[in-house]
Motif scaffolding. Structure first.
Motif, PDB file in Angstrom:
ATOM      1  N   GLY A  39       0.745  -1.275   0.032  1.00 38.93           N
ATOM      2  CA  GLY A  39      -0.056  -0.080   0.058  1.00 38.93           C
ATOM      3  C   GLY A  39       0.848   1.160  -0.156  1.00 38.93           C
ATOM      4  O   GLY A  39       2.003   1.296  -0.440  1.00 38.93           O
ATOM      5  N   ASN A  40       0.389   2.437   0.553  1.00 36.60           N
ATOM      6  CA  ASN A  40       1.043   3.698   0.466  1.00 36.60           C
ATOM      7  C   ASN A  40       2.425   3.314   1.329  1.00 36.60           C
ATOM      8  O   ASN A  40       3.342   3.819   0.938  1.00 36.60           O
ATOM      9  CB  ASN A  40       0.120   4.657   1.194  1.00 36.60           C
ATOM     10  CG  ASN A  40       0.489   6.082   1.213  1.00 36.60           C
ATOM     11  OD1 ASN A  40       0.418   6.825   2.178  1.00 36.60           O
ATOM     12  ND2 ASN A  40       0.874   6.463  -0.097  1.00 36.60           N
ATOM     13  N   TRP A  41       2.361   3.068   2.650  1.00 37.04           N
ATOM     14  CA  TRP A  41       3.462   2.761   3.296  1.00 37.04           C
ATOM     15  C   TRP A  41       4.407   1.755   2.870  1.00 37.04           C
ATOM     16  O   TRP A  41       5.801   1.678   2.969  1.00 37.04           O
ATOM     17  CB  TRP A  41       3.207   2.582   4.844  1.00 37.04           C
ATOM     18  CG  TRP A  41       4.292   2.660   5.898  1.00 37.04           C
ATOM     19  CD1 TRP A  41       4.352   1.896   7.009  1.00 37.04           C
ATOM     20  CD2 TRP A  41       5.459   3.512   5.908  1.00 37.04           C
ATOM     21  NE1 TRP A  41       5.349   2.124   7.970  1.00 37.04           N
ATOM     22  CE2 TRP A  41       5.940   3.129   7.143  1.00 37.04           C
ATOM     23  CE3 TRP A  41       5.635   4.840   5.225  1.00 37.04           C
ATOM     24  CZ2 TRP A  41       7.295   3.847   7.652  1.00 37.04           C
ATOM     25  CZ3 TRP A  41       7.049   5.305   5.668  1.00 37.04           C
ATOM     26  CH2 TRP A  41       7.466   4.992   6.806  1.00 37.04           C
ATOM     27  N   ARG A 127      -6.729 -12.850   6.427  1.00 41.05           N
ATOM     28  CA  ARG A 127      -6.730 -13.598   5.167  1.00 41.05           C
ATOM     29  C   ARG A 127      -5.142 -13.979   4.886  1.00 41.05           C
ATOM     30  O   ARG A 127      -4.824 -15.076   4.140  1.00 41.05           O
ATOM     31  CB  ARG A 127      -7.200 -12.605   4.002  1.00 41.05           C
ATOM     32  CG  ARG A 127      -8.476 -12.348   4.290  1.00 41.05           C
ATOM     33  CD  ARG A 127      -8.885 -11.481   3.188  1.00 41.05           C
ATOM     34  NE  ARG A 127      -9.963 -10.640   3.444  1.00 41.05           N
ATOM     35  CZ  ARG A 127     -10.517  -9.552   2.789  1.00 41.05           C
ATOM     36  NH1 ARG A 127     -10.327  -9.521   1.591  1.00 41.05           N
ATOM     37  NH2 ARG A 127     -11.667  -9.193   3.248  1.00 41.05           N
ATOM     38  N   LYS A 146       0.388  -0.229  12.288  1.00 41.18           N
ATOM     39  CA  LYS A 146      -0.151   0.611  13.262  1.00 41.18           C
ATOM     40  C   LYS A 146      -1.466   0.094  13.812  1.00 41.18           C
ATOM     41  O   LYS A 146      -2.225   0.291  12.912  1.00 41.18           O
ATOM     42  CB  LYS A 146       0.172   1.826  13.061  1.00 41.18           C
ATOM     43  CG  LYS A 146       1.510   2.131  13.216  1.00 41.18           C
ATOM     44  CD  LYS A 146       1.478   3.881  12.986  1.00 41.18           C
ATOM     45  CE  LYS A 146       2.957   4.212  12.764  1.00 41.18           C
ATOM     46  NZ  LYS A 146       3.031   5.734  12.405  1.00 41.18           N
ATOM     47  N   ASN A 184       5.861   8.884  10.839  1.00 38.01           N
ATOM     48  CA  ASN A 184       6.204   8.709   9.262  1.00 38.01           C
ATOM     49  C   ASN A 184       4.759   8.687   8.550  1.00 38.01           C
ATOM     50  O   ASN A 184       4.204   7.673   8.235  1.00 38.01           O
ATOM     51  CB  ASN A 184       6.680   7.323   9.223  1.00 38.01           C
ATOM     52  CG  ASN A 184       7.968   6.917  10.105  1.00 38.01           C
ATOM     53  OD1 ASN A 184       7.892   5.967  10.711  1.00 38.01           O
ATOM     54  ND2 ASN A 184       8.670   8.012  10.083  1.00 38.01           N
ATOM     55  N   ALA A 186       3.643   8.511   5.146  1.00 36.94           N
ATOM     56  CA  ALA A 186       4.229   7.572   3.758  1.00 36.94           C
ATOM     57  C   ALA A 186       4.756   8.483   2.652  1.00 36.94           C
ATOM     58  O   ALA A 186       5.914   8.620   2.143  1.00 36.94           O
ATOM     59  CB  ALA A 186       3.456   6.676   3.198  1.00 36.94           C
TER      60      ALA A 186
HETATM   61  N1  LIG Z   1       0.286   5.245   5.060  1.00 39.54           N
HETATM   62  C1  LIG Z   1       1.070   5.670   6.060  1.00 39.54           C
HETATM   63  O1  LIG Z   1       1.380   6.996   5.817  1.00 39.54           O
HETATM   64  C2  LIG Z   1       1.623   5.033   7.084  1.00 39.54           C
HETATM   65  C3  LIG Z   1       2.681   5.362   7.769  1.00 39.54           C
HETATM   66  C4  LIG Z   1       2.965   4.357   8.923  1.00 39.54           C
HETATM   67  C5  LIG Z   1       2.320   3.050   9.320  1.00 39.54           C
HETATM   68  N2  LIG Z   1       1.441   2.901   8.389  1.00 39.54           N
HETATM   69  C6  LIG Z   1       0.827   1.553   8.590  1.00 39.54           C
HETATM   70  O2  LIG Z   1       1.008   0.739   7.666  1.00 39.54           O
HETATM   71  C7  LIG Z   1       0.291  -0.163   7.555  1.00 39.54           C
HETATM   72  C8  LIG Z   1      -0.353  -0.371   5.871  1.00 39.54           C
HETATM   73  O3  LIG Z   1      -0.659   0.919   5.524  1.00 39.54           O
HETATM   74  P1  LIG Z   1      -0.457   1.494   4.041  1.00 39.54           P
HETATM   75  O4  LIG Z   1      -0.699   2.894   4.163  1.00 39.54           O
HETATM   76  O5  LIG Z   1       0.438   0.616   3.488  1.00 39.54           O
HETATM   77  O6  LIG Z   1      -1.667   0.689   3.488  1.00 39.54           O
HETATM   78  P2  LIG Z   1      -2.852   1.392   2.481  1.00 39.54           P
HETATM   79  O7  LIG Z   1      -3.996   2.144   3.530  1.00 39.54           O
HETATM   80  O8  LIG Z   1      -2.276   2.136   1.440  1.00 39.54           O
HETATM   81  O9  LIG Z   1      -3.829  -0.145   2.229  1.00 39.54           O
HETATM   82  C9  LIG Z   1      -3.850  -0.527   0.999  1.00 39.54           C
HETATM   83  C10 LIG Z   1      -3.116  -2.024   0.887  1.00 39.54           C
HETATM   84  O10 LIG Z   1      -4.222  -3.091   1.315  1.00 39.54           O
HETATM   85  C11 LIG Z   1      -4.198  -3.979   0.038  1.00 39.54           C
HETATM   86  N3  LIG Z   1      -5.231  -4.607   0.015  1.00 39.54           N
HETATM   87  C12 LIG Z   1      -6.642  -4.239  -0.429  1.00 39.54           C
HETATM   88  N4  LIG Z   1      -7.487  -4.924  -0.550  1.00 39.54           N
HETATM   89  C13 LIG Z   1      -6.903  -6.064   0.163  1.00 39.54           C
HETATM   90  C14 LIG Z   1      -7.359  -7.372   0.498  1.00 39.54           C
HETATM   91  N5  LIG Z   1      -8.852  -7.589   0.132  1.00 39.54           N
HETATM   92  N6  LIG Z   1      -6.819  -8.052   0.943  1.00 39.54           N
HETATM   93  C15 LIG Z   1      -5.322  -7.997   1.121  1.00 39.54           C
HETATM   94  N7  LIG Z   1      -4.823  -6.829   0.957  1.00 39.54           N
HETATM   95  C16 LIG Z   1      -5.598  -5.733   0.361  1.00 39.54           C
HETATM   96  C17 LIG Z   1      -3.544  -3.109  -1.110  1.00 39.54           C
HETATM   97  O11 LIG Z   1      -3.173  -3.972  -2.145  1.00 39.54           O
HETATM   98  C18 LIG Z   1      -2.650  -2.319  -0.747  1.00 39.54           C
HETATM   99  O12 LIG Z   1      -1.421  -3.109  -0.357  1.00 39.54           O
HETATM  100  C19 LIG Z   1      -1.234   0.172   8.312  1.00 39.54           C
HETATM  101  O13 LIG Z   1      -1.035  -0.400   9.579  1.00 39.54           O
HETATM  102  C20 LIG Z   1      -0.773   1.588   8.666  1.00 39.54           C
HETATM  103  O14 LIG Z   1      -1.167   2.070   9.695  1.00 39.54           O
HETATM  104  C21 LIG Z   1       0.741   3.769   7.426  1.00 39.54           C
END
Ligand SMILES: NC(=O)c1ccc[n+]([C@@H]2O[C@H](COP(=O)([O-])OP(=O)(O)OC[C@H]3O[C@@H](n4cnc5c(N)ncnc54)[C@H](O)[C@@H]3O)[C@@H](O)[C@H]2O)c1
Length: 380
Positions: A39-41, A127, A146, A184, A186
């Motif tokens: 995803g984003n992070w 899953r 998180k 952080n 992302a």
């Molecule tokens: N985005 C930020 O700035 C940030 C910063 C620090 C920590 N985090 C933490 O990192 C973790 C991941 O966040 P993110 O921002 O990378 O995610 P995101 O909100 O961008 O989530 C999208 C992700 O979920 C996946 N997804 C969508 N549907 C799905 C499904 N049915 N089954 C499995 N995967 C599926 C997508 O492919 C993608 O990889 C979270 O716990 C978040 O709290 C995020």
């Protein structure tokens, strides 16, 4: 609540290659990194890790990234990532090094890895983990997730949940779990704006390994021997951010918000120590603590929705949380409200309401129709 029952038996037998690599760890054997999530992070981290493994001898060049397959403009997201070296859906405009290889098949992605990075929204873990049966043997892992789970009026760390699930199954060993937490956002990290982060680890040698995976001149990572403290900061900050949002919505100034942040940090530390051993005061002064809390109380979705909640209440036209969430968050989820409820359940069950005046007042405002103005009527 994550369905723990969804996690089936995990970890049966490791491949001969994996065992060989285990025996050689500490010698010349190189570590191989797999990122689970994109995803984003996950994508911002892939940019950093992809570069670092090329620069550092101790790692194999290829970094695999498990990607939940999606169709983007008629093409598979994995194909786009592998051809254009960019996650156009979740981190557009940022290029990876071409050693980052996207794979929609979790078994393939994890094959041969010794270092696993979990970075997906925690609602999808149920899953993913059953598919990891037999795959994590010989690996160390780090969670960038998180969030927090609750069971029987007690908090459960996502890192503990992951470790417990990966340990299930015949001959499954312990998988050492660290966490990476911090202030952080992302997109800012991906742009290269300076940021700090904290690795919460069980052992400083393992912490140093994760530092070498993540650290760059623009992304300064420091280890602390405190997984629970670091992880709880990342989860409870969203509750405190509701308090900060109430202040903003009422038009209170910086002094008031600073007070909310200070009290919130103290209560976060108290909560962590009440439920977990080994939590250290210093952790709360690291990026995972104070810095992440400040960022979240000035920006972020929880603060924003609480700001609107307070404004609407003050105007005499109150709005429910789910309405604000739907109208403001474009499909993203508000985390602070759910966590506030669970935290309150734990505090009540422990009979400790007097020790957590801020958390309790945020709960009363959010769910028991207390006026937002009462956020400052706490006896700290
Ligand atoms: N985005 C930020 O700035 C940030 C910063 C620090 C920590 N985090 C933490 O990192 C973790 C991941 O966040 P993110 O921002 O990378 O995610 P995101 O909100 O961008 O989530 C999208 C992700 O979920 C996946 N997804 C969508 N549907 C799905 C499904 N049915 N089954 C499995 N995967 C599926 C997508 O492919 C993608 O990889 C979270 O716990 C978040 O709290 C995020």
């Amino acid at each position: 609540m994550l369905r723990v029952t969804l996690f089936s038996a995990v970890l049966a037998a490791a491949s001969a290659t994996r065992l060989e690599s285990l025996r050689l760890r500490g010698g010349q054997q190189k570590e191989k990194v797999c990122i689970i999530g994109s995803g984003n992070w996950g994508s911002a981290i892939a940019k950093i890790v992809g570069r670092n493994v090329l620069d550092r001898d101790q790692f194999e060049d290829e970094v695999t990234m498990w990607v939940f397959q999606e169709n983007v403009d008629g093409k598979n997201l994995t194909d786009i990532i592998n051809n254009e070296h960019e996650n156009v859906k979740y981190l557009p405009g940022v290029k990876f090094t071409d050693n980052v290889v996207a794979d929609p098949d979790l078994t393939n992605a994890v094959q041969g890895a010794t270092l696993l990075i979990f970075v997906l929204p925690h609602q999808f873990l149920g899953r993913i983990c059953p598919q990891m049966t037999g795959m994590a043997k010989g690996c160390r892992a780090v969670s960038l997730i998180k969030g927090i789970e609750f069971k029987d009026s007690k908090p459960i760390l996502i890192s503990d949940l992951l470790a417990a699930e990966m340990k299930k199954g015949p001959n499954a060993p312990d998988v050492d779990m660290s966490v990476l937490m911090g202030a952080n956002v992302a997109n800012e990290v991906a742009k290269g704006d300076f940021a700090e982060a904290t690795v919460g680890c069980t052992d400083l040698a393992i912490g140093a390994k994760w530092v070498s995976v993540f650290n760059t001149p623009d992304f300064k990572v420091d280890p602390v021997m405190d997984v629970a403290g670091a992880e709880l900061c990342g989860a409870l900050k969203n509750v405190v951010a509701l308090g900060a949002g109430f202040c903003d919505g009422l038009g209170f100034g910086g002094n008031t918000k600073a007070a909310i942040i200070r009290i919130g940090l103290k209560e976060t530390a108290k909560f962590a120590k009440m439920f977990f051993s080994g939590v250290q005061d210093d952790t709360f002064m690291e990026s995972c603590g104070l810095a992440d809390l400040v960022t979240t109380c000035f920006g972020g979705r929880n603060r924003k929705c609480a700001d609107i909640y307070a404004k609407m209440q003050k105007a005499g036209t109150p709005k429910a949380w789910d309405v604000i969430e739907t109208e403001e968050l474009n499909g993203q989820k508000l985390q602070g409200t759910g966590t506030a409820k669970d935290v309150m359940t734990c505090i009540k069950a422990a009979g400790k309401e007097k020790d957590f005046p801020l958390m309790c007042q945020i709960y009363r405002i959010a769910f028991e129709d207390a006026k937002c103005e009462t956020i400052i009527q706490i006896n700290n």
